[in-house]
Design an enzyme around this catalytic site. Sequence first.
Site, PDB file in Angstrom:
ATOM      1  N   LYS A   1      47.629  30.689  49.587  1.00 23.70           N
ATOM      2  CA  LYS A   1      47.938  31.364  48.316  1.00 23.70           C
ATOM      3  C   LYS A   1      47.893  32.882  48.472  1.00 23.70           C
ATOM      4  CE  LYS A   1      44.533  31.979  44.965  1.00 23.70           C
ATOM      5  NZ  LYS A   1      44.511  33.395  44.630  1.00 23.70           N
ATOM      6  N   ASN A   2      46.856  33.366  49.179  1.00 27.15           N
ATOM      7  CA  ASN A   2      46.666  34.817  49.218  1.00 27.15           C
ATOM      8  C   ASN A   2      47.551  35.539  50.225  1.00 27.15           C
ATOM      9  OD1 ASN A   2      44.936  34.533  47.138  1.00 27.15           O
ATOM     10  ND2 ASN A   2      43.056  34.803  48.328  1.00 27.15           N
TER      11      ASN A   2
ATOM     12  N   CYS B   1      40.269  45.405  32.503  1.00 25.15           N
ATOM     13  CA  CYS B   1      39.795  46.624  33.172  1.00 25.15           C
ATOM     14  C   CYS B   1      40.846  47.706  32.991  1.00 25.15           C
ATOM     15  CB  CYS B   1      39.653  46.408  34.678  1.00 25.15           C
ATOM     16  SG  CYS B   1      38.752  44.936  35.081  1.00 25.15           S
TER      17      CYS B   1
ATOM     18  N   VAL C   1      30.729  41.219  48.940  1.00 26.47           N
ATOM     19  CA  VAL C   1      32.119  41.629  48.675  1.00 26.47           C
ATOM     20  C   VAL C   1      32.332  41.904  47.188  1.00 26.47           C
ATOM     21  CG1 VAL C   1      34.554  40.978  48.882  1.00 26.47           C
ATOM     22  CG2 VAL C   1      32.930  40.346  50.683  1.00 26.47           C
TER      23      VAL C   1
ATOM     24  N   ASP D   1      35.136  33.798  49.260  1.00 31.01           N
ATOM     25  CA  ASP D   1      35.701  32.616  48.582  1.00 31.01           C
ATOM     26  C   ASP D   1      35.165  31.295  49.155  1.00 31.01           C
ATOM     27  OD1 ASP D   1      37.950  34.014  46.917  1.00 31.01           O
ATOM     28  OD2 ASP D   1      38.017  34.848  48.922  1.00 31.01           O
TER      29      ASP D   1
ATOM     30  N   ARG E   1      46.304  40.083  39.322  1.00 29.07           N
ATOM     31  CA  ARG E   1      46.334  41.439  39.863  1.00 29.07           C
ATOM     32  C   ARG E   1      47.613  41.705  40.662  1.00 29.07           C
ATOM     33  NH1 ARG E   1      41.311  44.024  40.528  1.00 29.07           N
ATOM     34  NH2 ARG E   1      42.000  44.821  42.518  1.00 29.07           N
TER      35      ARG E   1
HETATM   36  N1  EPU Z   1      37.733  47.363  45.168  1.00 25.54           N
HETATM   37  C1  EPU Z   1      37.522  48.597  44.591  1.00 25.54           C
HETATM   38  N2  EPU Z   1      38.627  49.352  44.301  1.00 25.54           N
HETATM   39  C2  EPU Z   1      39.893  48.950  44.565  1.00 25.54           C
HETATM   40  C3  EPU Z   1      40.083  47.682  45.159  1.00 25.54           C
HETATM   41  C4  EPU Z   1      38.981  46.907  45.452  1.00 25.54           C
HETATM   42  O1  EPU Z   1      36.397  49.012  44.357  1.00 25.54           O
HETATM   43  O2  EPU Z   1      40.852  49.688  44.272  1.00 25.54           O
HETATM   44  C5  EPU Z   1      36.548  46.521  45.489  1.00 25.54           C
HETATM   45  C6  EPU Z   1      36.510  45.250  44.625  1.00 25.54           C
HETATM   46  O3  EPU Z   1      35.956  45.488  43.362  1.00 25.54           O
HETATM   47  C7  EPU Z   1      35.667  44.320  45.482  1.00 25.54           C
HETATM   48  C8  EPU Z   1      36.061  44.727  46.903  1.00 25.54           C
HETATM   49  O4  EPU Z   1      36.648  46.021  46.810  1.00 25.54           O
HETATM   50  O5  EPU Z   1      34.306  44.584  45.289  1.00 25.54           O
HETATM   51  C9  EPU Z   1      36.995  43.779  47.613  1.00 25.54           C
HETATM   52  O6  EPU Z   1      38.159  43.603  46.844  1.00 25.54           O
HETATM   53  P1  EPU Z   1      39.584  43.324  47.520  1.00 25.54           P
HETATM   54  O7  EPU Z   1      40.510  44.414  47.113  1.00 25.54           O
HETATM   55  O8  EPU Z   1      39.386  43.078  48.970  1.00 25.54           O
HETATM   56  O9  EPU Z   1      39.990  41.975  46.821  1.00 25.54           O
HETATM   57  P2  EPU Z   1      41.403  41.596  46.211  1.00 25.54           P
HETATM   58  O10 EPU Z   1      42.506  42.067  47.068  1.00 25.54           O
HETATM   59  O11 EPU Z   1      41.438  41.929  44.777  1.00 25.54           O
HETATM   60  C10 EPU Z   1      41.679  39.341  47.530  1.00 25.54           C
HETATM   61  C11 EPU Z   1      41.853  37.901  47.153  1.00 25.54           C
HETATM   62  C12 EPU Z   1      40.543  37.338  46.638  1.00 25.54           C
HETATM   63  C13 EPU Z   1      39.489  37.500  47.723  1.00 25.54           C
HETATM   64  C14 EPU Z   1      39.376  38.967  48.141  1.00 25.54           C
HETATM   65  C15 EPU Z   1      38.422  39.195  49.288  1.00 25.54           C
HETATM   66  C16 EPU Z   1      44.155  37.753  46.461  1.00 25.54           C
HETATM   67  C17 EPU Z   1      45.140  37.564  45.362  1.00 25.54           C
HETATM   68  N3  EPU Z   1      42.875  37.781  46.132  1.00 25.54           N
HETATM   69  O12 EPU Z   1      41.320  40.010  46.325  1.00 25.54           O
HETATM   70  O13 EPU Z   1      40.747  35.962  46.406  1.00 25.54           O
HETATM   71  O14 EPU Z   1      38.255  37.053  47.238  1.00 25.54           O
HETATM   72  O15 EPU Z   1      40.679  39.464  48.536  1.00 25.54           O
HETATM   73  O16 EPU Z   1      38.835  38.474  50.412  1.00 25.54           O
HETATM   74  O17 EPU Z   1      44.532  37.865  47.622  1.00 25.54           O
HETATM   75  C18 EPU Z   1      40.821  33.998  45.096  1.00 25.54           C
HETATM   76  O18 EPU Z   1      41.720  33.593  45.848  1.00 25.54           O
HETATM   77  O19 EPU Z   1      40.288  33.271  44.207  1.00 25.54           O
HETATM   78  C19 EPU Z   1      40.347  35.376  45.218  1.00 25.54           C
HETATM   79  C20 EPU Z   1      39.577  35.966  44.312  1.00 25.54           C
END
Ligand code: EPU
Length: 448
Positions: free
Chosen positions: A28-29, A126, A342, A320, A102
């Site tokens: 998915k991701n 947010c 994380v 996850d 997102r």
């Molecule tokens: N963060 C910030 N600022 C930003 C971006 C992120 O502070 O501009 C922080 C977040 O708040 C968090 C950390 O950085 O504390 C990590 O966030 P990240 O950006 O890595 O996560 P994401 O890209 O929003 C993706 C997956 C998540 C998975 C995370 C970590 C997708 C759609 N989502 O999220 O998956 O947990 O990476 O591997 O790819 C899920 O599939 O259920 C899911 C939540």
Amino acid sequence: MENAVPRDVLVVHGGAPLQGQIRVRGAKNLISKAMVAAVLGDSPSRLYDVPGIRDVEVVTGLLELHGVRVSKGATDGELIFDPANVEAANVDEINVHAGSSRIPILFCGPLLHRLGHAFIPDLGGCNIGGRPIDFHIQSLREFGAVVDKGEKGMEISAPNGLHGAKLQLPYPSVGATEQILLTAVRAEGVTELRNAAVEPEIIDLICVLQKMGAIIKVHTDRVIEIQGVSSLSGYSHRPIPDRIEAASWAAAALATHGDVFVRGARQADMMTFLNTYTSVGGAFEIDDTPGHGGIRFWHPGGELKAVALETDVHPGFMTDWQQPMVVALTQARGLSIVHETVYESRLGYTAALNQMGATIQTYRECLGGTPCRFGRRNFMHSAVIAGPSKLHAADLVIPDLRAGFSHLIAALAAEGTSRVYGINLIHRGYEDFEAKLAALGANAEMGS
Ligand code: EPU
């Protein structure tokens, strides 16, 4: 209405081991990001092995709003994206389609390259400019984009085009790294990104972009260098398998004393998970037969062992994987420690497990590992799990995707009949999970 109980409910008669075989498809991701990458191409792209999950429907809707034609290919799970007529979308319609997803943020780079402007709706409560997408906005500005707060979201334009930049992320964010990749590939000049995320899904996105004609070097120490090119073509890609779904079923096998063959699961992407699985006392066996391979996960009998684990960016233990594994840890003898580094607040679901008989205490301190950025900021981000606990049935409301699957595992492991409300949330990321439950011999049916 805020606290209304969702009407979609799965009635689970727990206590029986899950046994049998299920299949995981593309991750998915990766898939949602590869779908966005198709906007960058001058010709159609083709993605194989796409699961029928709601997140794919959401991104399909967003692509169609932006003029991309999405059609089914000849094989099951094959999608084709034709970006010939990319256009600006109606702002209200983006909001309706995106919900709390997102993914709209990742359209910025591709839309700036194609149209010169983009819009990001306010996401999931947010406010834009707030912490969750600050890395994205800052990076886009460094590429030369102009970002303005509008009434309904963020208006972004690139009056002078986009140029390469030297960037360093404060934290190796998956989404921000994807944002930078999707923007830098067609920006003028070279981009150097330090402290990049290097999750397998990111590397697979880089493979997609390379197929399109991008020039991307992945150096050691989280440094990625992207040399911008003036045009990209479409791609044809078979994604890496979904290692989050695979681990979820593996944890379910352990928690229910079961034996599950996860067809499609791949060892290379799951090494850290497999190490923990072994430490807890689970057994696995790799079948790498081409086309039919997978990983068999089972409870070999005897007692499970408590462990200390810390979630982290790749190659660490994925955040996850944490929630499903904690359900299995409620069955391990002794005190297990989990340190979530994380996300600041990903342990709320443990209250439901306690309601079912588990003994889990959460803490603000960084337990059992290195201090993380949440330790001094008052976030409940560590947990101690005392086991083994006999789980009993309960009525549960699913809070989010991964926590929801954990609730489901707990209901399957517990004696008695549980009602799991809000079950449709699981369809966001798990294809056909009711059919998969049936294939594994679970006794569960949709209720009302
Ligand atoms: N963060 C910030 N600022 C930003 C971006 C992120 O502070 O501009 C922080 C977040 O708040 C968090 C950390 O950085 O504390 C990590 O966030 P990240 O950006 O890595 O996560 P994401 O890209 O929003 C993706 C997956 C998540 C998975 C995370 C970590 C997708 C759609 N989502 O999220 O998956 O947990 O990476 O591997 O790819 C899920 O599939 O259920 C899911 C939540």
